[in-house]
Write a protein that holds these residues in place. Sequence first.
Motif, PDB file in Angstrom:
ATOM      1  N   ARG B 353       0.816  -1.185   0.000  1.00 49.61           N
ATOM      2  CA  ARG B 353       0.000   0.000   0.000  1.00 49.61           C
ATOM      3  C   ARG B 353       0.857   1.244   0.000  1.00 49.61           C
ATOM      4  O   ARG B 353       0.574   2.232  -0.668  1.00 49.61           O
ATOM      5  CB  ARG B 353      -0.906  -0.022   1.240  1.00 49.61           C
ATOM      6  N   LYS B 354       1.922   1.194   0.779  1.00 47.54           N
ATOM      7  CA  LYS B 354       2.788   2.357   0.826  1.00 47.54           C
ATOM      8  C   LYS B 354       3.460   2.592  -0.517  1.00 47.54           C
ATOM      9  O   LYS B 354       3.820   3.719  -0.849  1.00 47.54           O
ATOM     10  CB  LYS B 354       3.851   2.166   1.906  1.00 47.54           C
ATOM     11  N   ASN B 355       3.630   1.520  -1.266  1.00 55.43           N
ATOM     12  CA  ASN B 355       4.238   1.686  -2.577  1.00 55.43           C
ATOM     13  C   ASN B 355       3.232   2.019  -3.650  1.00 55.43           C
ATOM     14  O   ASN B 355       3.580   2.086  -4.829  1.00 55.43           O
ATOM     15  CB  ASN B 355       4.968   0.395  -2.983  1.00 55.43           C
ATOM     16  N   GLY B 356       2.020   2.211  -3.246  1.00 56.83           N
ATOM     17  CA  GLY B 356       1.058   2.677  -4.218  1.00 56.83           C
ATOM     18  C   GLY B 356       0.103   1.624  -4.734  1.00 56.83           C
ATOM     19  O   GLY B 356      -0.820   1.945  -5.469  1.00 56.83           O
ATOM     20  N   TYR B 357       0.321   0.387  -4.361  1.00 61.24           N
ATOM     21  CA  TYR B 357      -0.621  -0.618  -4.829  1.00 61.24           C
ATOM     22  C   TYR B 357      -1.920  -0.491  -4.064  1.00 61.24           C
ATOM     23  O   TYR B 357      -1.924  -0.263  -2.871  1.00 61.24           O
ATOM     24  CB  TYR B 357      -0.062  -2.024  -4.596  1.00 61.24           C
ATOM     25  N   ASP B 358      -2.992  -0.693  -4.753  1.00 53.91           N
ATOM     26  CA  ASP B 358      -4.266  -0.670  -4.055  1.00 53.91           C
ATOM     27  C   ASP B 358      -4.494  -1.986  -3.335  1.00 53.91           C
ATOM     28  O   ASP B 358      -4.026  -3.035  -3.772  1.00 53.91           O
ATOM     29  CB  ASP B 358      -5.400  -0.437  -5.050  1.00 53.91           C
ATOM     30  N   LEU B 359      -5.223  -1.886  -2.289  1.00 52.43           N
ATOM     31  CA  LEU B 359      -5.461  -3.101  -1.522  1.00 52.43           C
ATOM     32  C   LEU B 359      -6.468  -3.979  -2.253  1.00 52.43           C
ATOM     33  O   LEU B 359      -7.439  -3.490  -2.805  1.00 52.43           O
ATOM     34  CB  LEU B 359      -6.007  -2.755  -0.136  1.00 52.43           C
TER      35      LEU B 359
END
Lengths: 139, 705
Positions: B353-359
């Motif tokens: 998530r911190k890297n931008g991937y959506d959960l």
Amino acid sequence: MAVCVAVIAKENYPLYIRSVPTENELKFHYMVHTSLDVVDEKISAMGKALVDQRELYLGLLYPTEDYKVYGYVTNSKVKFVMVVDSSNTALRDNEIRSMFRKLHNSYTDVMCNPFYTPGDRIQSRAFDGMVTSMMIQVC
Amino acid sequence: MEGLTLSDAEQKYYSDLFSYCDSESTKKVAAHGRVLELFRAAQLPNDVVHQIMELCGATRLGYFGRSQFYIALKLVAVAQSGFPLRVESINTVKDLPLPRFVASKNEQESRHAASYSSDSENQGSYSGVIPPPPGRGQVKKGSTSHDTGQPRTSADQQEPVSPVVSPQQSPPTSPHTWRKHSRHPSGGNSERPLAGPGPFWSPFGEAQSGSSAGDAVWSGHSPPPPQENWVSFADTPPTSTLLTMHPASVQDQTTVRTVASATTANEIRRQSSSYDDPWKITDEQRQYYVNQFKTIQPDLNGFIPGSAAKEFFTKSKLPILELSHIWELSDFDKDGALTLDEFCAAFHLVVARKNGYDLPEKLPESLMPKLIDLEDSADVGDQPGEVGYSGSPAEAPPSKSPSMPSLNQTWPELNQSSEDTAIVHPVPIRMTPSKIHMQEMELKRTGSDHTNPTSPLLVKTSDLSEENKINSSVKFASGNTVGQQQAGVVAQPPAVPPRPQPSQAAGPVVHRPVDADGLITHTSTSPQQIPEQPNFADFSQFEVFAASNVNEEQDDEAEKHPEVLPVEKASDPASSLRVAKTDSKIEEKTAASAPANVSKGTTPLAPPPKPVRRRLKSEDELRPEVDEHTQKTGVLAAVLASQPSIPRSVGKDKKAIQASIRRNKETNTVLARLNSELQQQLKDVLEERISLEVQLEQLRPFSHL
């Protein structure tokens, strides 16, 4: 099958309320609100008895010409209210009970989440998903 | 933005994707859900995805109409090729490969494979192929992609190239490779006559244009490329937009595409090499997570309580709502605590998530904890803290009990009955120590009601093997606590250290459950292996178990000496204790000693001090119990029944409650899993239905078939 599902906290404010979007949702909110009185009445009626002996499932709270309202209360006085369509005749009591059980299970799961503080609105997606599965399919 | 020109292949691909995302067939796709997943699967950074969405107008409209969706897909392809995102780039970039979606590969693949495998089914291809969530699709994709392998790869290259309008831009070799590989289609494509794709394409194109709301999109539609191209494209349907880039494909791609695209291809190749699972945890990541776990909870088999986990993850500065969602996803058994696997999954999600991937909406498969953790951790977690539970049988199991209100009613009764009769349903117990505890619990349970929960447990137990040692040691710890419970009655020496040897532990622990109840009556229901109920009270049972381990195989022996055993039981524990102490080949020794003891029927003469101590105590306990045990012991229980019953009854309440809690939890998880599986099946069936309806719609104008 349910038209509206609501989770009411012990202090009688809603933690979660969701209706089938096509209808006038305010009407459902109002119905849930009025049903709280009936719930309280049912709870107090068996107030003398031990909590254990009280059934969690309250049954039909009150029927209107269009809808029926069912109630369920947990041991921590959190209430689940479900409004179903009267025309949906196939719904038996057992099914309502199982729906409440599912609700209760999901609510417990939400409670177990340490990031959820009791008293907050329920924003869990899993809970939402479960409620969606119980509500009438719009399309 | 409206003047989007699409080649045939792109058209087909985009419409497939649109149908996939448009599960409600409302001709518009909400911005969330599958579209987001799709775009995330495109391996693009989040801001790029947002940019794309903005450019295509979805943010303006609030949803993806068909034209917006197609524009978005085109932009995805642009972005993946490394070109800057601009509206003009939609039409100006030639030779654009089809957008690649990593996670959804499988879906595309299977869908295309199904669609192209036979002519008539082309339009009906969606049936049953609407893919499961990407996480689950990974496995399928991997296998199928490997199957198709090389022949596809070069054809793959051609495929994106061929449909492009300007053939001269493709390498001169491409036509050759087309023909070459058109003979190597996947699966049954080779059989397809060339005529097949032709008519398929034109009706499809017409259907698309007819049904498309965004007709403007098709305005610039290029004329269908030559039949050959169709064939090659059709032949390589799975490869078509796939993303699984083989190294060969990467090479080919570089010849065709610009260098920029090659880098993305390399990226994808790297990803594909790791099975294209965006949620897979690498080894170093896992190591890091494990270390972090240790800082909170040194015992790798233990739990991290919810509050500690909350503090830990709050440090990541993610919004509480997202952390809450991550918790929901990762707390698999919904017990409010994280095991090692769950913790790794949660950490991985936080990192993603911190890297931008959506959960994701569902926990990806690669992050799912193994089932064994559920039971073992449940047991492990419960045991240490359960030394002093109240004995009121009427109390429903705490915490999770409300989740099963109907079952709650039954628990108290069961507990009572279990207390009274001390009858535990013997459960076939595997020798794996990890399950021993569960089995103990199982045995504690009364009645046949619990057979159901136990059986899945047993099934699960069969999978366990890895944690034997740790579990066994844990079990011993729990055994110790059990012993301590009875300390009030019998001064069980808590000093008896947990048997260090897992093998030993396995043996004794296994038999613990077998021992406890000695409800021989139930033995008939379970394999003879573990007839004895776990006798928690007596730590010496471990040795007894070791002995009984042997006894399992020597059921006959035990059977022969049911009466003699009460006296011998004392000897057995002692002897078995001694055996256990030897730390090696316990089973053998117990085997040797058990029969010896059994046959001897005399107390061991010179056991080591500890065993003596225990033996004495156990003997004391045994005396009053002998009668009870003789009643209960049927076949095997003899040795196991040596467990002191007096202390047992004291601990029985707690045990019963513990057992019922555990059983409850297990049933809960089992049912939850079953539920999710059924839901998944339902989803699949619904998707099939939708795809069928789509097909029907497409078929209607034609007297096809």
